[in-house]
Motif scaffolding. Structure first.
Motif, short mmCIF file in Angstrom:
data_model
loop_
_atom_site.label_atom_id
_atom_site.label_comp_id
_atom_site.label_asym_id
_atom_site.label_seq_id
_atom_site.Cartn_x
_atom_site.Cartn_y
_atom_site.Cartn_z
N HIS A 230 37.19 -44.75 7.50
CA HIS A 230 36.23 -44.25 8.50
C HIS A 230 36.58 -42.80 8.84
O HIS A 230 37.77 -42.47 8.92
CB HIS A 230 36.30 -45.14 9.75
N LYS B 24 26.51 -41.78 4.15
CA LYS B 24 27.97 -41.57 4.21
C LYS B 24 28.40 -40.42 3.30
O LYS B 24 29.31 -39.65 3.64
CB LYS B 24 28.70 -42.87 3.87
N LYS C 247 27.74 -37.25 5.16
CA LYS C 247 28.75 -37.04 6.20
C LYS C 247 30.08 -36.58 5.59
O LYS C 247 30.77 -35.72 6.14
CB LYS C 247 28.95 -38.37 6.93
N1 COA Z 1 32.57 -42.12 4.77
C1 COA Z 1 31.66 -41.25 5.25
N2 COA Z 1 30.94 -41.46 6.37
C2 COA Z 1 31.18 -42.61 7.03
C3 COA Z 1 32.11 -43.56 6.59
C4 COA Z 1 32.82 -43.29 5.40
N3 COA Z 1 33.71 -44.16 4.91
N4 COA Z 1 32.13 -44.60 7.46
C5 COA Z 1 31.24 -44.30 8.43
N5 COA Z 1 30.65 -43.12 8.17
C6 COA Z 1 29.66 -42.40 9.00
C7 COA Z 1 28.50 -43.28 9.40
O1 COA Z 1 27.48 -43.25 8.43
C8 COA Z 1 28.08 -42.63 10.71
O2 COA Z 1 27.35 -41.46 10.37
P1 COA Z 1 26.32 -40.76 11.40
O3 COA Z 1 27.16 -40.07 12.43
O4 COA Z 1 25.54 -39.81 10.54
O5 COA Z 1 25.48 -41.89 11.97
C9 COA Z 1 29.40 -42.19 11.31
O6 COA Z 1 30.28 -42.03 10.20
C10 COA Z 1 29.97 -43.16 12.29
O7 COA Z 1 30.11 -44.43 11.68
P2 COA Z 1 30.16 -45.77 12.53
O8 COA Z 1 28.81 -46.08 13.08
O9 COA Z 1 31.29 -45.69 13.47
O10 COA Z 1 30.56 -46.85 11.44
P3 COA Z 1 29.56 -47.71 10.53
O11 COA Z 1 29.25 -49.00 11.26
O12 COA Z 1 28.41 -46.88 10.05
O13 COA Z 1 30.47 -48.04 9.28
C11 COA Z 1 32.08 -49.17 7.91
C12 COA Z 1 31.61 -48.87 9.34
C13 COA Z 1 33.40 -49.89 7.93
C14 COA Z 1 31.01 -50.06 7.24
C15 COA Z 1 32.20 -47.83 7.17
O14 COA Z 1 33.14 -47.05 7.86
C16 COA Z 1 32.52 -47.90 5.70
O15 COA Z 1 31.65 -48.16 4.88
N6 COA Z 1 33.79 -47.61 5.30
C17 COA Z 1 34.20 -47.57 3.95
C18 COA Z 1 34.32 -48.94 3.36
C19 COA Z 1 34.84 -48.89 1.95
O16 COA Z 1 34.66 -47.93 1.24
N7 COA Z 1 35.50 -49.94 1.51
C20 COA Z 1 36.05 -49.99 0.20
C21 COA Z 1 37.46 -49.54 0.19
S1 COA Z 1 38.50 -50.71 0.94
#
Ligand code: COA
Ligand code: MG
Length: 294
Positions: free
Chosen positions: A230, A18, A21
């Protein structure tokens, strides 16, 4: 006034994927999270990766770090490691009120001095509503001298836990009254303190229409930005918190009408009475737009 930051993307700091990304996204601010998104067993890893990101990332986004709460066992290590690398700001979770912002500011003063950084350069964004006590302190923000305060944001999850609620939603799936009230109080306290008001996140991250509707309402109510979880939420938030071309044209017409009116307190624009509050609103729209283009 600080640059307006519309989209704030949380990035769990223990996730290499992440973080990789995040550097290429259009978020106005990234929030490298060391708190709730990182389990205790991963706190050290998260801190190390956040430091690496601060050292190496090439990104247009501001880089903020959400440290652990001031009374946690991790805070001193978080601050010692992170401040040396001069992040744009610190997001502070679970403050009791402005008194905790004063405490954090003093710690930043000392660390900035130690690392030869400009004193006062690192800003603070508190998540100002995570306990009932914190909500009761919102009114103190405008009455406390907090030069590092960028603004306020709010959260509904930890507050629900703190007050023993089973849910923070009503029957329709919207925030229940208590949380809508807290949201409005955050908006007013942020504005009264001269800062930016950042709306909380929209957790159903696959629902783009829902986010667009929520963000659009927030912008019309006076919020300047919104938290995101996201990458797909970032462009929607940026657009929602940027004045539209129609809003810009109208603002320019209001300003022009006053300029042409040689001192009148009320003028007509497109057949509608327009007075000084509308003029200020028009100036505000242009300032907001200019800030997003900086
Ligand atoms: N920051 C950066 N990159 C992110 C991201 C974020 N918050 N959330 C997802 N991504 C990336 C994924 O790694 C994936 O990368 P890839 O294209 O290289 O495979 C892409 O974006 C698409 O992600 P997706 O598959 O749709 O979602 P996921 O299942 O991997 O993740 C969550 C879903 C909710 C777990 C994730 O979005 C997340 O961790 N969000 C932040 C949660 C957080 O910080 N909470 C605390 C504050 S309330
Ligand atoms: Mg939390």
């Amino acid at each position: 006034m600080s640059k307006i930051l519309r989209s704030w993307l949380f990035v769990p700091a223990d996730s290499e994927k992440k973080l990789a990304k995040a550097g290429g996204l259009e978020a106005d601010a990234l929030i490298l999270d060391l708190e709730d998104a990182v389990l205790p067993a991963n706190k050290d890893k998260g801190r190390d990766l956040a430091c690496k990101f601060l050292q190496q990332a090439r990104t247009k986004s501001q880089i903020w770090v959400r440290i652990n709460p001031l009374d946690s066992e991790y805070t001193s290590e978080d601050l010692a490691a992170i401040i040396a690398l001069a992040p744009d700001g610190i997001m502070l979770p679970k403050p009791d009120g402005p008194v905790d912002i004063e405490t954090l500011s003093r710690r930043l003063d000392r660390l900035e001095a130690k690392h030869n950084l400009p004193i006062g350069g690192i800003q603070i964004l508190p998540v100002a509503t995570e306990t009932a006590r914190a909500v009761m302190s919102l009114g103190l923000y405008p009455r406390t001298h907090l030069p590092r305060l960028l603004g306020l944001t709010w959260g509904a999850e930890d507050l629900a836990t703190d007050i023993g609620a089973l849910t923070n939603k009503d029957k329709n799936g919207d925030f229940a009254f208590t949380y809508r009230m807290v949201r409005s109080q955050t908006l007013l306290a942020a504005k009264a303190a001269g800062g930016q008001a950042i709306d909380t996140l929209y957790d159903n991250f696959r629902d783009k229409d829902g986010l667009r509707a929520r963000a659009g309402c927030a912008f019309s109510e006076g919020f300047t930005g919104m938290l995101a979880i996201h990458p797909a939420q970032v462009p929607i938030i940026n657009k929602s918190f940027t004045p539209t071309l129609a809003q810009l044209r109208h603002a320019e017409a209001v300003i022009q009408a006053f300029a042409d009116s040689s001192g009148a307190g009320a003028v007509q624009v497109n057949g509608k009475m327009t007075d000084i509050p509308h003029l200020k609103q028009a100036q505000n729209i242009l300032a907001l737009y200019a800030s997003t283009k900086e």
